[in-house]
Design a protein around this motif. Sequence first.
Motif, PDB file in Angstrom:
ATOM      1  N   LYS A 143       1.226  -1.133  -0.054  1.00  0.00           N
ATOM      2  CA  LYS A 143       0.028   0.022  -0.367  1.00  0.00           C
ATOM      3  C   LYS A 143       1.096   1.120   0.396  1.00  0.00           C
ATOM      4  O   LYS A 143       1.995   1.270   0.781  1.00  0.00           O
ATOM      5  CB  LYS A 143      -0.858   0.300   1.585  1.00  0.00           C
ATOM      6  CG  LYS A 143      -2.189   1.255   0.717  1.00  0.00           C
ATOM      7  CD  LYS A 143      -2.863   0.356   0.586  1.00  0.00           C
ATOM      8  CE  LYS A 143      -3.853   1.734  -0.393  1.00  0.00           C
ATOM      9  NZ  LYS A 143      -5.404   1.902   0.896  1.00  0.00           N
ATOM     10  N   GLY A 145      -0.569   4.768  -0.540  1.00  0.00           N
ATOM     11  CA  GLY A 145      -1.134   5.840   0.103  1.00  0.00           C
ATOM     12  C   GLY A 145      -2.707   5.724  -0.547  1.00  0.00           C
ATOM     13  O   GLY A 145      -3.490   4.747  -1.363  1.00  0.00           O
ATOM     14  N   ALA A 146      -3.324   6.971  -0.337  1.00  0.00           N
ATOM     15  CA  ALA A 146      -5.345   6.593  -0.526  1.00  0.00           C
ATOM     16  C   ALA A 146      -5.326   6.201  -1.743  1.00  0.00           C
ATOM     17  O   ALA A 146      -4.786   6.696  -3.156  1.00  0.00           O
ATOM     18  CB  ALA A 146      -5.858   8.164  -0.214  1.00  0.00           C
ATOM     19  N   GLY A 147      -6.049   5.099  -2.066  1.00  0.00           N
ATOM     20  CA  GLY A 147      -6.214   4.729  -3.618  1.00  0.00           C
ATOM     21  C   GLY A 147      -5.347   4.153  -4.985  1.00  0.00           C
ATOM     22  O   GLY A 147      -5.454   3.168  -5.735  1.00  0.00           O
ATOM     23  N   GLN A 148      -3.999   3.511  -4.171  1.00  0.00           N
ATOM     24  CA  GLN A 148      -2.682   3.464  -4.377  1.00  0.00           C
ATOM     25  C   GLN A 148      -2.461   1.915  -3.812  1.00  0.00           C
ATOM     26  O   GLN A 148      -2.272   2.025  -2.704  1.00  0.00           O
ATOM     27  CB  GLN A 148      -1.992   4.542  -4.848  1.00  0.00           C
ATOM     28  CG  GLN A 148      -2.279   5.101  -5.684  1.00  0.00           C
ATOM     29  CD  GLN A 148      -1.221   6.045  -6.662  1.00  0.00           C
ATOM     30  OE1 GLN A 148      -0.303   6.309  -5.420  1.00  0.00           O
ATOM     31  NE2 GLN A 148      -1.033   6.901  -7.548  1.00  0.00           N
ATOM     32  N   ALA A 166      -4.582   0.699  -9.089  1.00  0.00           N
ATOM     33  CA  ALA A 166      -5.093   1.650  -8.216  1.00  0.00           C
ATOM     34  C   ALA A 166      -5.325   0.730  -7.696  1.00  0.00           C
ATOM     35  O   ALA A 166      -6.125  -1.119  -7.376  1.00  0.00           O
ATOM     36  CB  ALA A 166      -6.567   1.778  -9.616  1.00  0.00           C
ATOM     37  N   PRO A 168      -8.564  -0.032  -3.274  1.00  0.00           N
ATOM     38  CA  PRO A 168      -9.601   0.303  -2.513  1.00  0.00           C
ATOM     39  C   PRO A 168      -8.979   0.765  -1.338  1.00  0.00           C
ATOM     40  O   PRO A 168      -8.075   1.099  -0.499  1.00  0.00           O
ATOM     41  CB  PRO A 168     -10.092  -1.129  -1.912  1.00  0.00           C
ATOM     42  CG  PRO A 168     -10.080  -2.097  -3.276  1.00  0.00           C
ATOM     43  CD  PRO A 168      -8.921  -1.694  -3.243  1.00  0.00           C
ATOM     44  N   ASP A 169     -10.165   2.207  -1.144  1.00  0.00           N
ATOM     45  CA  ASP A 169      -9.270   3.134  -0.327  1.00  0.00           C
ATOM     46  C   ASP A 169      -8.664   1.901   0.863  1.00  0.00           C
ATOM     47  O   ASP A 169      -8.028   2.619   2.054  1.00  0.00           O
ATOM     48  CB  ASP A 169     -10.102   4.330  -0.143  1.00  0.00           C
ATOM     49  CG  ASP A 169      -9.469   5.180  -0.987  1.00  0.00           C
ATOM     50  OD1 ASP A 169      -8.660   5.316  -1.470  1.00  0.00           O
ATOM     51  OD2 ASP A 169     -10.879   5.715  -1.773  1.00  0.00           O
ATOM     52  N   ASN A 170      -9.731   1.278   1.609  1.00  0.00           N
ATOM     53  CA  ASN A 170     -10.209   0.824   2.768  1.00  0.00           C
ATOM     54  C   ASN A 170      -9.427  -0.729   2.696  1.00  0.00           C
ATOM     55  O   ASN A 170     -10.052  -1.596   3.140  1.00  0.00           O
ATOM     56  CB  ASN A 170     -11.505   0.944   3.047  1.00  0.00           C
ATOM     57  CG  ASN A 170     -12.887  -0.107   2.088  1.00  0.00           C
ATOM     58  OD1 ASN A 170     -11.412   0.043   0.751  1.00  0.00           O
ATOM     59  ND2 ASN A 170     -13.730  -0.245   2.257  1.00  0.00           N
TER      60      ASN A 170
END
Length: 341
Positions: A143, A145-148, A166, A168-170
């Motif tokens: 992971k 960062g957000a969305g990546q 890409a 998922p954020d969660n």
Amino acid sequence: MNLLDDIDQRSREIFRRLVETYLTTGEPVGSRTLSNDMRISVSAATVRNVMADLTDMGLLHAPHISAGRLPTDLGLRLFVDGLMQVGDLTPEERRAIESEAEAGSAETLLEAAASKLSGLTNTASLIVTQKSDAPLRQIEFVKTGAGQALVVMVFEDGRVENRVIAAPDNLPSSALVAAGNYLNARLRGRTLSETRSTILEEIETNRAELDELTTRLVRDGVAHLSGDENWTMVVRGRGHLIDEAAQDVERVRMLLDDLEKKREVIELLTAARDGEGVKVFIGSENRLFSLSGSSVITAPYRDEQRKIVGVLGVIGPTRLNYARVVPIVDYTAEVLSRMLK
């Protein structure tokens, strides 16, 4: 329905001579020119009548009222598929293509083949190849960062590639680990192209036994890693296109602009992987180069397992000397396949 079935033998010969003359001169061909051809032996009036019939069939057109006739894209397709007499390569041409066997690495070999292909045909040459299809040793999701998420791929030959995808954020860390474990169990020692369809089938039929977020990560990751970024393109001989600019500056400008659309060019060439042998795309038959009035001649090449690993070809005006260029492209693909073993 085959249009040739609607054309008698005399009309076929007149049409073939007209197209051959046009491909040599690039100019509209008149009835007087054809009637003076000793191989046709008919009057100018007869030639005019035949040309009128062929025009009504959509095989010829007149650039303006008083001119001779030019073949349409449909006419060129009919000629290439049914009337063209493919020439044989000269011993010098064969030796020139085969001389690239000493080019060294695969990358150097591809560039040398592209340059030789361009030089022999006086066109721009294109080679599309997979960046890497080596067996994988390990794959890991990180992971970032957000969305990546970052996909780290370690290949059996020691190379390491990183790709951002890409995510998922969660997405929890457990999903990243599970996705990596799942793919490692299926990919280790194998290539992605070998296992991609099996992995996607397992996911679609719920046999992967992964939770929803992990399934999404694996599916999106495999799709991304198998996409256009896995292909690279070599272009040589743009200067040959510029040499034509004195005749049609706007057409060549549009063609050069089209060549900058790397993703779309790769899509066109990789479509030629299906099936055997040479494929010819004439003018409006391909969306990408339809406005510039260009033709593309392609052939796939293979590795030592006879698996198609890339496509090579040339691009130029629709009045390419197809009878000469087709066997050059075909033989270059054959020699390149032999060298990659």
